[in-house]
Design a protein around this motif. Structure first.
Motif, mmCIF file in Angstrom:
data_model
loop_
_atom_site.group_PDB
_atom_site.id
_atom_site.type_symbol
_atom_site.label_atom_id
_atom_site.label_comp_id
_atom_site.label_asym_id
_atom_site.label_seq_id
_atom_site.Cartn_x
_atom_site.Cartn_y
_atom_site.Cartn_z
ATOM 1 N N HIS A 196 -30.186 -12.412 23.713
ATOM 2 C CA HIS A 196 -31.258 -12.844 22.824
ATOM 3 C C HIS A 196 -31.755 -14.222 23.276
ATOM 4 O O HIS A 196 -30.953 -15.081 23.636
ATOM 5 C CB HIS A 196 -30.741 -12.904 21.388
ATOM 6 C CG HIS A 196 -31.832 -12.997 20.391
ATOM 7 N ND1 HIS A 196 -32.445 -14.180 20.076
ATOM 8 C CD2 HIS A 196 -32.450 -12.044 19.652
ATOM 9 C CE1 HIS A 196 -33.377 -13.965 19.175
ATOM 10 N NE2 HIS A 196 -33.395 -12.673 18.905
ATOM 11 N N PRO A 197 -33.056 -14.442 23.258
ATOM 12 C CA PRO A 197 -33.587 -15.723 23.728
ATOM 13 C C PRO A 197 -33.040 -16.935 22.972
ATOM 14 O O PRO A 197 -32.842 -17.996 23.560
ATOM 15 C CB PRO A 197 -35.095 -15.585 23.517
ATOM 16 C CG PRO A 197 -35.351 -14.128 23.524
ATOM 17 C CD PRO A 197 -34.128 -13.489 22.966
ATOM 18 N N LEU A 198 -32.785 -16.798 21.681
ATOM 19 C CA LEU A 198 -32.243 -17.929 20.931
ATOM 20 C C LEU A 198 -30.815 -18.259 21.363
ATOM 21 O O LEU A 198 -30.411 -19.419 21.357
ATOM 22 C CB LEU A 198 -32.281 -17.645 19.430
ATOM 23 C CG LEU A 198 -33.679 -17.619 18.813
ATOM 24 C CD1 LEU A 198 -33.594 -17.275 17.334
ATOM 25 C CD2 LEU A 198 -34.390 -18.929 19.031
ATOM 26 N N VAL A 199 -30.067 -17.254 21.758
ATOM 27 C CA VAL A 199 -28.719 -17.492 22.272
ATOM 28 C C VAL A 199 -28.807 -18.249 23.594
ATOM 29 O O VAL A 199 -28.045 -19.193 23.828
ATOM 30 C CB VAL A 199 -27.949 -16.168 22.438
ATOM 31 C CG1 VAL A 199 -26.601 -16.391 23.096
ATOM 32 C CG2 VAL A 199 -27.772 -15.487 21.094
ATOM 33 N N ALA A 200 -29.749 -17.865 24.434
ATOM 34 C CA ALA A 200 -29.926 -18.563 25.709
ATOM 35 C C ALA A 200 -30.318 -20.017 25.482
ATOM 36 O O ALA A 200 -29.812 -20.923 26.149
ATOM 37 C CB ALA A 200 -30.973 -17.842 26.549
ATOM 38 N N VAL A 201 -31.199 -20.264 24.524
ATOM 39 C CA VAL A 201 -31.606 -21.638 24.214
ATOM 40 C C VAL A 201 -30.420 -22.435 23.676
ATOM 41 O O VAL A 201 -30.208 -23.591 24.061
ATOM 42 C CB VAL A 201 -32.777 -21.638 23.200
ATOM 43 C CG1 VAL A 201 -33.046 -23.039 22.663
ATOM 44 C CG2 VAL A 201 -34.024 -21.081 23.850
#
Length: 68
Positions: free
Chosen positions: A30-35
């Motif tokens: 998930h993009p928020l996890v990457a951020v």
């Protein structure tokens, strides 16, 4: 034919390692996890190498162009 066998063996080892830690290896995140993973390191590097002022200057310039 020997090349495809080597890739299959590597994939099988990866699945075994993922299942050993109780997780699935789907290849997506998930993009928020990457951020959340990269943001602390980015802030640390900006502070350590003195780039914080440059980041704040750019952010204020962008905010000025947007009219805020």
């Amino acid at each position: 034919m020997a090349d495809s066998f080597g890739r299959t063996a590597v994939r099988t080892q990866g699945r075994k390692a993922a299942s050993a830690f109780g997780g699935q290896r789907s290849g997506t995140r998930h993009p928020l996890v990457a951020v959340a993973m990269v943001l602390p390191l980015a802030v640390l590097l900006a502070v350590v190498f003195g780039g914080w002022e440059a980041v704040m200057t750019q952010a204020s310039s962008v905010a000025g162009m947007l009219g805020r």
